[in-house]
Design an enzyme around this catalytic site. Structure first.
Site, mmCIF file in Angstrom:
data_model
loop_
_atom_site.group_PDB
_atom_site.id
_atom_site.type_symbol
_atom_site.label_atom_id
_atom_site.label_comp_id
_atom_site.label_asym_id
_atom_site.label_seq_id
_atom_site.Cartn_x
_atom_site.Cartn_y
_atom_site.Cartn_z
ATOM 1 N N LYS A 74 1.698 34.275 -43.341
ATOM 2 C CA LYS A 74 1.808 32.839 -43.635
ATOM 3 C C LYS A 74 1.098 32.458 -44.929
ATOM 4 C CE LYS A 74 -0.195 30.103 -40.642
ATOM 5 N NZ LYS A 74 -0.509 31.128 -39.673
ATOM 6 N N THR A 76 0.373 34.411 -47.437
ATOM 7 C CA THR A 76 1.088 35.038 -48.555
ATOM 8 C C THR A 76 2.288 34.192 -48.962
ATOM 9 O OG1 THR A 76 0.372 37.221 -47.798
ATOM 10 C CG2 THR A 76 2.243 37.151 -49.311
ATOM 11 N N ARG A 97 -7.278 27.069 -45.953
ATOM 12 C CA ARG A 97 -8.573 27.092 -45.262
ATOM 13 C C ARG A 97 -9.474 28.183 -45.847
ATOM 14 N NH1 ARG A 97 -7.009 28.193 -39.294
ATOM 15 N NH2 ARG A 97 -5.424 29.438 -40.345
ATOM 16 N N ALA A 276 -7.224 27.475 -35.203
ATOM 17 C CA ALA A 276 -6.171 26.668 -34.586
ATOM 18 C C ALA A 276 -6.082 26.862 -33.079
ATOM 19 C CB ALA A 276 -4.823 26.985 -35.224
ATOM 20 N N PHE A 304 -2.067 29.948 -37.063
ATOM 21 C CA PHE A 304 -1.288 30.582 -36.000
ATOM 22 C C PHE A 304 0.142 30.054 -35.971
ATOM 23 C CE2 PHE A 304 -5.690 31.158 -34.138
ATOM 24 C CZ PHE A 304 -5.761 32.493 -34.477
ATOM 25 N N PHE A 384 10.660 43.107 -45.821
ATOM 26 C CA PHE A 384 10.061 44.443 -45.926
ATOM 27 C C PHE A 384 11.153 45.467 -46.233
ATOM 28 C CE2 PHE A 384 7.007 42.053 -43.539
ATOM 29 C CZ PHE A 384 5.772 42.557 -43.925
ATOM 30 N N TRP A 412 4.782 39.206 -51.656
ATOM 31 C CA TRP A 412 3.761 40.251 -51.687
ATOM 32 C C TRP A 412 4.009 41.188 -52.863
ATOM 33 C CZ3 TRP A 412 2.632 45.323 -51.964
ATOM 34 C CH2 TRP A 412 1.363 45.736 -51.561
#
Length: 559
Positions: A74, A76, A97, A276, A304, A384, A412
């Site tokens: 998330k 990333t 955060r 969270a 989360f 991926f 990524w």
């Protein structure tokens, strides 16, 4: 090859821009900054007040499917999307955060994005950063010391030592501190009693700071925090102990938002870090509102899955802060969806369209839920190399059935360039589908009515059961007039239910609420379900085992 570099190796290879230059891109002057070295700074409230006149940009929330051991990425995607928006000519800032030392040394090994979609300096961000969490630890434990001292010095407030609800904290995973006895050693050491430690990010101080608008507001919130009950059953607050002033002094710098940069030198605001599953899981309201004044698109994330972080973002943070989000991005991976479809972690590299189809039920549930808030939704898939064409096509087909656009992201490996497609689709989505934002429930409903909305309408459970203890606590809050606040559900992040093993999209389950407590300073009611640990423990092989630093300061093992 680039793909074999670790996150820390990629971050180390980046030539950072001075933070003064990064801040200038969003209208900040050098005098607006309180520098912590060359590459990180705090932003003054004078600057925040000056930027208030700017129009707000669009608010984009990044959330995710129910977490799995396969990972979703998330942060990333949040960072990559911000870089992607800047790549297509939009002015964008990301608000995230701050990582907690507990998970960094325990499981995560770092929480600053990944690959070429990171915030830097990642070592500083993952470790002590600007000292915000240490300040919160000190303020929390000052209050604990004042409570025990008040009792020792005569207990004028008639505090019932069996009903002290305030706990000490430490920013570390340490199961040995969950249940302790304090004040041993005789009369001079106070009255012995059972006490408990939480991880710092579980402290109400973290939640209160993240929902405050300024230092004065924070001081007011601190004074309202319920720390104990007296022998007549009435609440005792931090204000009754005159603690708010001294606590606010310790937090005077922690309340100022921090600015750093992404690997592509995009400004990033990193401030606050409530979990969270035990708190509301969002960065500070101050940083979010400031980011909206600095950009065309402010990208932020919630912790989360969407059943926890996103719901709390909409029903707590947006409600208390008057925010109106413009879109929600749900992050998923094909391997995580296959896990929700029943595939063991060791077999995820094998093509399995059938399992993907079955596991999509989890993503589908989150899509349906987010639409209830009246915001347009888009799916971002972290791509991926092992994802097959058949699996990708099935995922796209399923998203179309739910009426949502999907974007394959390679943040990524490629940074902002790999997320340009998502950036373009987010811009188009917010232009063509204006949000009609609404909350899931009216905060003036009873606690049980609000619980039923969450469990039945949002989680798709059959019923809510309160333990006898929780029923007494609800009755007490109603008697005290502390029940008309939004709910903050403390439950497992691994399932819509309170059973972490119930993956996918379970239905018809029962959720048992074990305890109900008020966070009067933060402004919400916490309902704890299952075995929620407010002080996590370390795993058998902690991430710390693989960490090291050389004589010249080169770090390894942060990832």
């Amino acid at each position: 090859m680039t793909e074999f570099k670790t996150d820390i190796e990629i971050a180390d290879a980046c030539e950072l821009e001075p933070i003064v230059d990064v801040a200038a891109k969003v209208g900040l002057k050098e005098d607006d900054l309180e520098l912590y070295g060359k590459y990180k700074a705090k932003i003054s409230f004078d600057a925040i007040e000056r930027l208030e006149k700017n129009e707000d940009g669009k608010l984009i929330l990044v959330t995710a499917i129910t977490p799995t051991p396969a990972g979703e990425g998330k942060s990333t995607v949040s960072i990559g999307l911000t870089q992607g928006l800047n790549k297509i000519g939009k002015k964008s800032v990301v608000a995230l955060r701050e990582p907690s030392l507990g998970p960094v040394f325990g499981v995560k090994g770092g929480a600053a994005g990944g690959g070429y979609s990171q915030v830097v300096p990642m070592e500083d961000i993952n470790l002590h950063f600007t000292g915000d969490l240490h300040a919160m630890t000190a303020a929390n434990n000052l209050l604990s010391a004042l409570i025990d001292n008040h009792i020792h010095q005569g207990n004028k407030l008639n505090i019932d030592i069996r009903q002290i609800t305030w706990k000490r904290v430490l920013d570390m995973n340490d199961r040995a501190l969950r249940n302790v006895t304090v004040a041993l050693g005789g009369k001079a050491c106070g009255y012995p009693r059972e006490d408990h430690f939480m991880i710092t990010v579980a402290s109400e101080i973290m939640a209160a700071l993240c929902l405050s608008s300024n230092l004065e507001d924070l001081k007011t919130r601190l004074s309202k925090m319920v720390v104990a009950y007296n022998k007549d059953g009435q609440p005792v607050t931090a204000g009754d102990l005159n603690a708010q002033g001294a606590m606010a002094m310790l937090l005077k710098d922690a309340i100022k938002p921090n600015i750093v940069q992404t690997l592509e030198h995009t400004p990033a605001l990193i401030h606050g870090g409530p979990f969270a599953n035990i708190a509301h899981g969002c960065n500070s309201l101050i940083a979010t509102k400031l980011g909206l004044k600095m950009s065309d698109y402010l990208v932020t994330e919630a912790g989360f899955g969407a059943d926890l972080g996103a719901e709390k973002f909409f029903d707590i943070k947006c409600r208390l802060g008057g925010l109106k989000p413009d879109a929600a991005v749900i992050v998923a991976t094909i391997k995580a969806l296959k896990m929700h479809g029943g595939v063991p972690k060791d077999n995820l590299k094998e093509e399995n369209v059938e399992a993907l189809d079955k596991g999509f039920a989890n993503l589908g549930r989150h899509i349906e839920n987010l639409k209830k808030f009246g915001v347009p939704v888009i799916v971002a898939v972290n791509k991926f190399a092992q994802d097959t064409d058949a699996e990708i096509n099935k995922l796209i087909e399923k998203c179309k059935e739910y009426g949502v656009e999907v974007s394959l992201c390679e943040g990524w490996a490629k940074g902002g360039e790999g997320v340009k497609d998502l950036a373009e689709k987010v811009v188009k989505l917010t232009d063509e589908q204006p949000a009609n934002f609404k909350h899931l429930y009216d905060e003036k409903l009873s606690i049980e009515e609000k619980l039923n909305v969450l469990v039945k309408d949002y989680y798709h459970g059959a019923k809510v059961t309160l333990t006898p203890k929780a029923k007494k606590e609800v009755a007490k809050l109603e008697e005290l007039g502390l029940d008309k606040m939004p709910l903050c559900m403390a439950k497992t992040q691994f399932s819509f239910s309170d059973d972490p093993k119930a993956v996918g999209a379970p239905e018809g389950f029962e959720i048992i609420v074990q305890t109900v407590r008020v966070s009067a300073g933060a402004g919400f009611i916490v309902c704890e379900t299952g075995n929620i640990m407010v002080m996590p423990g370390l795993p058998k092989v902690p991430a710390a085992d693989k960490m090291d630093i050389t004589a010249d300061g080169q770090m390894t093992g942060l990832f």
